[in-house]
Design a protein around this motif. Structure first.
Motif, PDB file in Angstrom:
ATOM      1  N   LYS A   3       1.495  -1.088  -5.524  1.00 60.38           N
ATOM      2  CA  LYS A   3       2.844  -0.956  -6.087  1.00 60.38           C
ATOM      3  C   LYS A   3       3.777  -2.029  -5.527  1.00 60.38           C
ATOM      4  CE  LYS A   3       2.786   4.063  -6.922  1.00 60.38           C
ATOM      5  NZ  LYS A   3       3.403   5.345  -6.532  1.00 60.38           N
ATOM      6  N   GLN A   4       3.663  -2.289  -4.226  1.00 59.18           N
ATOM      7  CA  GLN A   4       4.517  -3.306  -3.615  1.00 59.18           C
ATOM      8  C   GLN A   4       4.213  -4.685  -4.176  1.00 59.18           C
ATOM      9  OE1 GLN A   4       3.815  -2.719   0.581  1.00 59.18           O
ATOM     10  NE2 GLN A   4       5.331  -1.085   0.740  1.00 59.18           N
ATOM     11  N   LEU A   5       2.933  -5.002  -4.334  1.00 55.52           N
ATOM     12  CA  LEU A   5       2.559  -6.290  -4.916  1.00 55.52           C
ATOM     13  C   LEU A   5       3.082  -6.420  -6.348  1.00 55.52           C
ATOM     14  CD1 LEU A   5      -1.119  -6.661  -3.642  1.00 55.52           C
ATOM     15  CD2 LEU A   5       0.854  -8.043  -2.965  1.00 55.52           C
ATOM     16  N   SER A  14       5.687  -4.926  -7.593  1.00 55.45           N
ATOM     17  CA  SER A  14       7.144  -5.078  -7.530  1.00 55.45           C
ATOM     18  C   SER A  14       7.537  -6.503  -7.176  1.00 55.45           C
ATOM     19  CB  SER A  14       7.709  -4.099  -6.493  1.00 55.45           C
ATOM     20  OG  SER A  14       9.098  -4.267  -6.352  1.00 55.45           O
ATOM     21  N   ILE A  15       6.863  -7.084  -6.182  1.00 50.81           N
ATOM     22  CA  ILE A  15       7.144  -8.473  -5.788  1.00 50.81           C
ATOM     23  C   ILE A  15       6.863  -9.426  -6.942  1.00 50.81           C
ATOM     24  CG2 ILE A  15       6.369 -10.354  -4.285  1.00 50.81           C
ATOM     25  CD1 ILE A  15       5.788  -8.135  -2.168  1.00 50.81           C
ATOM     26  N   ALA A  16       5.721  -9.215  -7.607  1.00 45.71           N
ATOM     27  CA  ALA A  16       5.351 -10.083  -8.724  1.00 45.71           C
ATOM     28  C   ALA A  16       6.348  -9.978  -9.871  1.00 45.71           C
ATOM     29  CB  ALA A  16       3.953  -9.715  -9.208  1.00 45.71           C
ATOM     30  N   GLN A  17       6.779  -8.759 -10.170  1.00 50.61           N
ATOM     31  CA  GLN A  17       7.707  -8.554 -11.282  1.00 50.61           C
ATOM     32  C   GLN A  17       9.035  -9.246 -11.025  1.00 50.61           C
ATOM     33  OE1 GLN A  17       7.744  -4.586 -12.993  1.00 50.61           O
ATOM     34  NE2 GLN A  17       9.959  -4.692 -13.258  1.00 50.61           N
ATOM     35  N   ILE A  63      -0.337 -12.736  -8.103  1.00 51.48           N
ATOM     36  CA  ILE A  63      -0.069 -11.523  -7.321  1.00 51.48           C
ATOM     37  C   ILE A  63      -0.125 -10.293  -8.221  1.00 51.48           C
ATOM     38  CG2 ILE A  63       1.703 -10.271  -6.016  1.00 51.48           C
ATOM     39  CD1 ILE A  63       2.594 -12.983  -4.905  1.00 51.48           C
ATOM     40  N   ARG A  64       0.462 -10.394  -9.410  1.00 56.36           N
ATOM     41  CA  ARG A  64       0.420  -9.272 -10.355  1.00 56.36           C
ATOM     42  C   ARG A  64      -1.032  -8.939 -10.713  1.00 56.36           C
ATOM     43  NH1 ARG A  64       4.153  -8.720 -15.643  1.00 56.36           N
ATOM     44  NH2 ARG A  64       5.326  -7.419 -14.206  1.00 56.36           N
ATOM     45  N   ASN A  65      -1.844  -9.958 -10.949  1.00 56.14           N
ATOM     46  CA  ASN A  65      -3.242  -9.722 -11.301  1.00 56.14           C
ATOM     47  C   ASN A  65      -4.005  -9.068 -10.143  1.00 56.14           C
ATOM     48  OD1 ASN A  65      -2.910 -10.777 -13.873  1.00 56.14           O
ATOM     49  ND2 ASN A  65      -3.545 -12.842 -13.273  1.00 56.14           N
TER      50      ASN A  65
END
Length: 205
Positions: free
Chosen positions: A10-12, A14-17, A35-37
């Motif tokens: 979830k944190q990754l 959020s950072i990617a978004q 990062i999202r992937n």
């Protein structure tokens, strides 16, 4: 408590978004997409769900990532609590659903009761703000805040809606099988505490 892998995914996400929303440099955008992937890959690896499905459900939003808001109406009548049987799993929950843009939490609570249970209600007080990750709900790809709002019946009659198949009131010691993605037994018990003691303070995580 949710497992660490889900917290990290979830944190990754959020950072990617946020990065994909605010970054302008093409190389930074590529890195945030990577990062999202990775977050999608983590979810797929741990759940066995196809990455395409996860990306559509979990990594489909834009803008700064914020928690979703789920609003549940707590309605009592003759010392019993109003619940509806959900079509999706056949179990019971407080009337409610996602918060709607343009409506206040109180308006959402009243709308959901009308649509799912047939009653007209007015919101009286906020009794709890739960963070879903802190309670024994099934794992969720979203970070969710759950608002429980106590309401009073002012009209209407019991009537199931499009998403519900039955409407009933239950005593505290006769609760049905609960739709625990929506509400847990401990949360329902807290609602009854407010019935027994109107001065019970608002609970929050």
């Amino acid at each position: 408590m949710e497992p660490k892998w889900l917290e990290w995914a979830k944190q990754l996400q959020s950072i990617a978004q946020a990065g994909l929303t605010y970054s302008k440099d093409i190389y930074d955008l590529e890195r945030f997409e990577l990062i999202r992937n990775i977050s999608v890959e983590m979810m797929s690896q741990q759940t066995g769900i196809d990455k395409t499905v996860i990306k559509e459900l979990f990594a489909n939003e834009t803008g700064y990532a914020t928690p979703k808001v789920d609003i549940r109406a707590v309605v009592f009548k003759e010392q019993k609590i109003l619940m509806v049987r959900e079509n999706t799993d056949g179990d019971w929950s407080l009337p409610g659903g996602w918060g709607d843009v343009g409506l206040t939490p109180s308006e959402v609570a009243a709308k959901e009761v009308k649509e799912e249970a047939g009653f007209d209600v007015t919101a009286k007080k906020l009794i709890a703000v739960f963070d879903k990750k802190c309670h024994p709900h099934p794992l969720s790809p979203y970070h969710v805040y759950k608002l429980f709002i106590q309401c009073e019946i002012i009209g209407g009659q019991a009537k199931e809606g499009i998403e519900t198949s039955a409407v009933e009131f239950f005593a505290e010691n006769e609760l049905p099988a609960l739709s625990i993605a929506r509400n847990t037994e401990s949360q329902i018990q807290l609602a009854f505490k407010h019935l027994h003691n109107p001065q019970e303070p608002v609970y929050f995580d």
